[in-house]
Design a protein around this motif. Structure first.
Motif, PDB file in Angstrom:
ATOM      1  N   PHE A 184       0.822  -1.202   0.000  1.00 21.88           N
ATOM      2  CA  PHE A 184       0.000   0.000   0.000  1.00 21.88           C
ATOM      3  C   PHE A 184       0.864   1.263   0.000  1.00 21.88           C
ATOM      4  CE2 PHE A 184      -3.593  -2.746   1.241  1.00 21.88           C
ATOM      5  CZ  PHE A 184      -4.561  -2.222   0.407  1.00 21.88           C
ATOM      6  N   GLN A 185       2.057   1.184   0.607  1.00 17.14           N
ATOM      7  CA  GLN A 185       2.985   2.311   0.536  1.00 17.14           C
ATOM      8  C   GLN A 185       3.353   2.577  -0.926  1.00 17.14           C
ATOM      9  OE1 GLN A 185       4.016   4.137   3.074  1.00 17.14           O
ATOM     10  NE2 GLN A 185       3.894   2.910   4.932  1.00 17.14           N
ATOM     11  N   PHE A 186       3.611   1.502  -1.651  1.00 22.72           N
ATOM     12  CA  PHE A 186       3.936   1.598  -3.073  1.00 22.72           C
ATOM     13  C   PHE A 186       2.757   2.183  -3.858  1.00 22.72           C
ATOM     14  CE2 PHE A 186       3.307  -0.611  -7.172  1.00 22.72           C
ATOM     15  CZ  PHE A 186       4.368  -0.094  -7.896  1.00 22.72           C
ATOM     16  N   CYS A 187       1.555   1.675  -3.606  1.00 22.04           N
ATOM     17  CA  CYS A 187       0.352   2.145  -4.318  1.00 22.04           C
ATOM     18  C   CYS A 187       0.131   3.636  -4.083  1.00 22.04           C
ATOM     19  CB  CYS A 187      -0.877   1.369  -3.849  1.00 22.04           C
ATOM     20  SG  CYS A 187      -0.935  -0.328  -4.457  1.00 22.04           S
ATOM     21  N   ASN A 188       0.271   4.075  -2.836  1.00 20.84           N
ATOM     22  CA  ASN A 188       0.043   5.484  -2.508  1.00 20.84           C
ATOM     23  C   ASN A 188       1.024   6.403  -3.234  1.00 20.84           C
ATOM     24  OD1 ASN A 188      -2.031   4.759  -0.832  1.00 20.84           O
ATOM     25  ND2 ASN A 188      -0.836   4.844   1.044  1.00 20.84           N
ATOM     26  N   SER A 189       2.251   5.925  -3.417  1.00 24.98           N
ATOM     27  CA  SER A 189       3.269   6.772  -4.048  1.00 24.98           C
ATOM     28  C   SER A 189       3.170   6.771  -5.575  1.00 24.98           C
ATOM     29  CB  SER A 189       4.669   6.325  -3.624  1.00 24.98           C
ATOM     30  OG  SER A 189       4.967   5.044  -4.140  1.00 24.98           O
ATOM     31  N   LYS A 190       2.565   5.722  -6.155  1.00 24.93           N
ATOM     32  CA  LYS A 190       2.555   5.587  -7.612  1.00 24.93           C
ATOM     33  C   LYS A 190       1.184   5.782  -8.267  1.00 24.93           C
ATOM     34  CE  LYS A 190       6.917   4.429  -7.846  1.00 24.93           C
ATOM     35  NZ  LYS A 190       7.897   5.326  -8.474  1.00 24.93           N
ATOM     36  N   ARG A 191       0.096   5.772  -7.474  1.00 22.56           N
ATOM     37  CA  ARG A 191      -1.249   5.800  -8.076  1.00 22.56           C
ATOM     38  C   ARG A 191      -1.494   7.032  -8.953  1.00 22.56           C
ATOM     39  NH1 ARG A 191      -3.682   4.595  -4.020  1.00 22.56           N
ATOM     40  NH2 ARG A 191      -4.137   2.409  -4.473  1.00 22.56           N
ATOM     41  N   GLN A 192      -1.091   8.193  -8.456  1.00 15.45           N
ATOM     42  CA  GLN A 192      -1.341   9.424  -9.210  1.00 15.45           C
ATOM     43  C   GLN A 192      -0.561   9.424 -10.527  1.00 15.45           C
ATOM     44  OE1 GLN A 192      -3.695  11.692  -8.195  1.00 15.45           O
ATOM     45  NE2 GLN A 192      -3.414  12.490 -10.263  1.00 15.45           N
ATOM     46  N   GLN A 193       0.657   8.876 -10.498  1.00 15.17           N
ATOM     47  CA  GLN A 193       1.462   8.804 -11.720  1.00 15.17           C
ATOM     48  C   GLN A 193       0.779   7.937 -12.769  1.00 15.17           C
ATOM     49  OE1 GLN A 193       5.534   7.609 -10.927  1.00 15.17           O
ATOM     50  NE2 GLN A 193       5.631   8.849  -9.068  1.00 15.17           N
ATOM     51  N   VAL A 194       0.275   6.782 -12.316  1.00 16.67           N
ATOM     52  CA  VAL A 194      -0.417   5.866 -13.239  1.00 16.67           C
ATOM     53  C   VAL A 194      -1.688   6.522 -13.782  1.00 16.67           C
ATOM     54  CG1 VAL A 194      -1.591   3.636 -13.427  1.00 16.67           C
ATOM     55  CG2 VAL A 194       0.509   3.811 -12.112  1.00 16.67           C
ATOM     56  N   LYS A 195      -2.411   7.210 -12.906  1.00 14.17           N
ATOM     57  CA  LYS A 195      -3.660   7.867 -13.316  1.00 14.17           C
ATOM     58  C   LYS A 195      -3.380   8.964 -14.342  1.00 14.17           C
ATOM     59  CE  LYS A 195      -7.740  10.180 -11.446  1.00 14.17           C
ATOM     60  NZ  LYS A 195      -8.403  10.728 -10.230  1.00 14.17           N
ATOM     61  N   ASP A 196      -2.331   9.764 -14.105  1.00 14.99           N
ATOM     62  CA  ASP A 196      -1.990  10.843 -15.032  1.00 14.99           C
ATOM     63  C   ASP A 196      -1.546  10.295 -16.396  1.00 14.99           C
ATOM     64  OD1 ASP A 196      -2.565  12.614 -13.042  1.00 14.99           O
ATOM     65  OD2 ASP A 196      -0.481  12.960 -12.446  1.00 14.99           O
ATOM     66  N   ALA A 197      -0.827   9.162 -16.362  1.00 12.43           N
ATOM     67  CA  ALA A 197      -0.339   8.565 -17.613  1.00 12.43           C
ATOM     68  C   ALA A 197      -1.433   7.801 -18.359  1.00 12.43           C
ATOM     69  CB  ALA A 197       0.829   7.627 -17.314  1.00 12.43           C
ATOM     70  N   ASN A 198      -2.489   7.399 -17.620  1.00 12.49           N
ATOM     71  CA  ASN A 198      -3.580   6.616 -18.223  1.00 12.49           C
ATOM     72  C   ASN A 198      -4.930   7.167 -17.782  1.00 12.49           C
ATOM     73  OD1 ASN A 198      -1.867   4.093 -19.245  1.00 12.49           O
ATOM     74  ND2 ASN A 198      -1.216   4.537 -17.155  1.00 12.49           N
ATOM     75  N   PRO A 199      -5.308   8.360 -18.249  1.00 17.74           N
ATOM     76  CA  PRO A 199      -6.547   9.004 -17.773  1.00 17.74           C
ATOM     77  C   PRO A 199      -7.816   8.224 -18.080  1.00 17.74           C
ATOM     78  CG  PRO A 199      -5.630  10.167 -19.673  1.00 17.74           C
ATOM     79  CD  PRO A 199      -4.606   9.184 -19.244  1.00 17.74           C
ATOM     80  N   GLU A 200      -7.739   7.315 -19.083  1.00 14.19           N
ATOM     81  CA  GLU A 200      -8.937   6.551 -19.447  1.00 14.19           C
ATOM     82  C   GLU A 200      -9.131   5.321 -18.557  1.00 14.19           C
ATOM     83  OE1 GLU A 200      -5.579   4.369 -21.067  1.00 14.19           O
ATOM     84  OE2 GLU A 200      -6.085   6.504 -20.965  1.00 14.19           O
ATOM     85  N   MET A 201      -8.147   5.004 -17.734  1.00 12.89           N
ATOM     86  CA  MET A 201      -8.220   3.808 -16.881  1.00 12.89           C
ATOM     87  C   MET A 201      -9.223   3.985 -15.752  1.00 12.89           C
ATOM     88  SD  MET A 201      -4.617   1.954 -16.021  1.00 12.89           S
ATOM     89  CE  MET A 201      -3.863   0.785 -17.125  1.00 12.89           C
ATOM     90  N   SER A 202      -9.969   2.910 -15.450  1.00  8.52           N
ATOM     91  CA  SER A 202     -10.870   2.934 -14.291  1.00  8.52           C
ATOM     92  C   SER A 202     -10.059   2.730 -13.029  1.00  8.52           C
ATOM     93  CB  SER A 202     -11.916   1.821 -14.418  1.00  8.52           C
ATOM     94  OG  SER A 202     -11.298   0.550 -14.290  1.00  8.52           O
ATOM     95  N   VAL A 203     -10.676   3.004 -11.877  1.00  6.36           N
ATOM     96  CA  VAL A 203      -9.981   2.829 -10.599  1.00  6.36           C
ATOM     97  C   VAL A 203      -9.567   1.373 -10.404  1.00  6.36           C
ATOM     98  CG1 VAL A 203     -10.234   2.991  -8.103  1.00  6.36           C
ATOM     99  CG2 VAL A 203     -11.201   4.773  -9.552  1.00  6.36           C
TER     100      VAL A 203
END
Length: 288
Positions: A107-126
C-alpha cells in the motif's frame, strides 16, 4: 455522517460496497497472507476516496449491482418460511479513535505511484489502476521493493512504540481465542491447549542481513533533519524524510541501492558458508 462497512455486511449492498468488494477481492488474490480485516478496511477507505472522483459512467456498473442485489433480497425475503434461524451478529464498526497500524509495503507503493499511473492513463478505471499497480509490484525485484518494506518496518516500529496498550490487547485477545481454560480431547482426555513453543535463541555467529537502501538513507539524514527542526516530532521527521526519498531521482538513490546490493551479495556468501558449516557440525554431532 460517516459510512461504515465490514466483511460481514448483510445484503443488499450499496454501489460503494460492491465497488469495495471487487477491489478487496483483487487485493486479497494478490496478497493472500494479508490480514483480511485490515486489508478490507484499507480497501474501503481508499474506495470512499475514489468514489468521489470517478464519473457517473464508471459508477454505473456498481449501481446496477446494487439494484439487482435489492431485487434479489426482496425476492428471497418473500420466500422465507416463518421459521427462520437467527442471523449471525455483524462485527461492531471500527472505533474511529483507535490508532490505525501503518500501511503495508504494498500500500505504501500504491500510494506513491497511483497518481502517476492515473496521469499517464486518464482513461483507466480505478479498478484497472489497482490491477496495474498490483502487476507492477509483483514484477519488481526484492531490491526495488526494499524501500517500501523499510518504510513499513520503520512506521510499524514507531506504531508499536507509541501504542503498547494496543499490542497487549491483541495478545490477550488471541490468547483467549486459542488457550484459556481446559479443553477435552476427542480421545477423552481433559488436557488443556498446549502452550506455544518458545523461540530458539539467535545464533550470534549467524551473519546479519544488511539494512535496506531506504534505511541507510534514514540513518544518514535523521540526525541532521532533527537538528535543523528541533520542534519536529519523530513521526513528522519520518514523514519528511519519506517524501524526500520518494522525490529523489534514481541517480541520487543509486549510491544507497548500490551499497545495499554489494552488502547483500557479501551477506549471501557468508550465509552460504554459515549454513554449510552448521550442516557439517550437525552431522558430526549425530555421528558422535
Amino acid at each position: 455522517m460517516s459510512v461504515t462497512a465490514s466483511l460481514t455486511d448483510p445484503h443488499p449492498w450499496s454501489a460503494l460496497r460492491w465497488f469495495t468488494d471487487i477491489v478487496y477481492s483483487e487485493m486479497l488474490h494478490d496478497h493472500p497472507d494479508a490480514d483480511k480485516e485490515d486489508l478490507f478496511n484499507k480497501s474501503f477507505i481508499k474506495c470512499q476516496e475514489w468514489w468521489l472522483k470517478i464519473t457517473d459512467e464508471q459508477k454505473k456498473r456498481f449501481v446496477g449491482y446494487e439494484e439487482k442485489d435489492k431485487s434479489l433480497s426482496k425476492s428471497s425475503t418473500s420466500k422465507k418460511s416463518k421459521k427462520t434461524t437467527p442471523s449471525k451478529k455483524s462485527k461492531a464498526p471500527r472505533d474511529p479513535s483507535k490508532p490505525k497500524p501503518p500501511n503495508t509495503s504494498f500500500f505504501q507503493f500504491c500510494n506513491s505511484k497511483r497518481q502517476q499511473v492515473k496521469d499517464a492513463n486518464p482513461e483507466m478505471s480505478v479498478t484497472d489502476i489497482s490491477k496495474k499497480l498490483s502487476h507492477d509490484w509483483h514484477a519488481m525485484s526484492e531490491v526495488e521493493k526494499q524501500p517500501y518494506v523499510d518504510i513499513y518496518k520503520r512506521e510499524m516500529a514507531i506504531f508499536k512504540e507509541n501504542n503498547p496498550s494496543e499490542l497487549k490487547t491483541k495478545r490477550s485477545s488471541s490468547t483467549s481465542k486459542t488457550g484459556g481454560g481446559s479443553s477435552t480431547a476427542k480421545s477423552g482426555g481433559g488436557s488443556s491447549t498446549p502452550a506455544p513453543k518458545s523461540k530458539a535463541p539467535k545464533d550470534p555467529n549467524k551473519p546479519k542481513q544488511p539494512i535496506g537502501a531506504y534505511m541507510k538513507f534514514l540513518n544518514e539524514k535523521r540526525r541532521p533533519c532533527k537538528e535543523a527542526n528541533p520542534d519536529m516530532s519523530g513521526n513528522d521527521i519520518m514523514e519528511t524524510l519519506r517524501k524526500e526519498w520518494e522525490s529523489m531521482s534514481d541517480k541520487k538513490k543509486k549510491p544507497y541501492l548500490d551499497e545495499y546490493q554489494s552488502q547483500m551479495a557479501t551477506y549471501k556468501k557468508l550465509l552460504e558458508v554459515y549454513n554449510k558449516e552448521k550442516k557439517e557440525n550437525g552431522h558430526k554431532n549425530n555421528e558422535a
